[in-house]
Motif scaffolding. Sequence first.
Motif, short mmCIF file in Angstrom:
data_model
loop_
_atom_site.label_atom_id
_atom_site.label_comp_id
_atom_site.label_asym_id
_atom_site.label_seq_id
_atom_site.Cartn_x
_atom_site.Cartn_y
_atom_site.Cartn_z
N GLN A 326 0.83 -1.21 0.00
CA GLN A 326 0.00 0.00 0.00
C GLN A 326 0.86 1.25 0.00
N GLN A 327 1.93 1.26 0.79
CA GLN A 327 2.83 2.41 0.80
C GLN A 327 3.46 2.65 -0.57
N LEU A 328 3.69 1.57 -1.30
CA LEU A 328 4.34 1.66 -2.62
C LEU A 328 3.34 1.88 -3.75
N GLY A 329 2.05 1.88 -3.44
CA GLY A 329 1.03 2.00 -4.48
C GLY A 329 0.90 0.76 -5.33
N ALA A 330 1.25 -0.39 -4.73
CA ALA A 330 1.27 -1.65 -5.49
C ALA A 330 0.29 -2.68 -4.96
N ALA A 331 -0.64 -2.27 -4.08
CA ALA A 331 -1.54 -3.24 -3.46
C ALA A 331 -2.42 -3.95 -4.48
N ASP A 332 -2.81 -3.25 -5.56
CA ASP A 332 -3.65 -3.89 -6.57
C ASP A 332 -2.92 -5.06 -7.24
N GLY A 333 -1.59 -4.99 -7.26
CA GLY A 333 -0.82 -6.08 -7.87
C GLY A 333 -0.99 -7.39 -7.14
N PHE A 334 -1.35 -7.33 -5.85
CA PHE A 334 -1.54 -8.56 -5.09
C PHE A 334 -2.74 -9.36 -5.58
#
Length: 373
Positions: A326-334
């Motif tokens: 979430q901090q990296l803006g990558a949560a959707d990638g999960f």
Amino acid sequence: MRQNFNGPSFTVGVEEEMMIVDAESYALVNAIESLLEDTGAANVEREAGEIKPELMESVLEIATKPCATTVAAGEQLRALRRQVRETAAGRGLGIGSAGTHPFAMWEDQRIVARPRYRDLISALRFVARQELIFGMHVHVGIDDADKAVHVANGMRVHVPVLLALSANSPFWRGDRTGLMSTRTPIFRAFPRVGMPPAFKDWADYERQVEFMVSSGVMEDYTYLWYDVRPHPNLGTVEIRVCDSQTRVEHTVALTALIQAMVHELAAHFDAGETLAEYPWQMLDENKWLAARHGLEGEIVDLPSNERVTTKALTRRLLQRLEPHAQQLGAADGFDGIRDLLDRGNGASRQIVVYEANYDLNEVMAEIIAATAP
């Protein structure tokens, strides 16, 4: 040794090795030079990344530029896949992405006319010639050399999970091997590969590399083909264990997971904490279990020293790493990782297609269709 660990931190760059195949027979075709010519001058950097040769003429590599987010990396990968698919189609060829070609023979492949690769064949002979495999590499930017070594050491415990998720090579030379990642033992024939040793700090890493270079066994550190390695020239930690992914959304998902793992380990270093020490043999054994069974088996949960299902361990890891993503803006990638857990990795999907008619051509047709839709 010169190093460029000066940030920005947590940028990502992705490299994917892909197959060049005949659009009708699905056999590999030695055509990299003509495709490079059609896409522009070989090795010229493009706005959305690079298209490059690899060891064999039937292989091409696409590589993104350093990206601030996994979303941007995904956009570049989609553009590059689309470009090579369209270029190949103009010559009656197709592009496929998986860890191995299901029925190709390495004896039929030509080595590219590049000094590094010809020297590699001269040095390694059969070991290099039979390396008809396709991998995915992820680079993550780091802002400190000692931190890079800490992260690389810590990433070793994650290698089995990453391999289990990415396993995408259940066939080799027309045979169902019983492994989910056949690419793994094939590459293991190379020297200086697999699970790396732990290094005390940057000075220790530099000293050990210099010892090997001065002894004449390798030209520079890029001849260390470990599953995880610091990459001083680029200022990154490079994760090299994954099979190439058929679907780009899985490439992006694995990149997001790796970026979150690195973010957690970097925070661990910044907090002055030390890594737990695990036997190299156990780390390597977990990697073997992942190559053999993929997501359908068990691996050893090292803190407890108990065997747990790989899926359960992965889900637990996702929950822990979610705040970092979430901090990296990558949560959707999960979401792509959850898709792999729920619907199977690439190897499982290949096997489902194969078992319908026991037809490897059908497997290749599916791979090509899903590589760059």
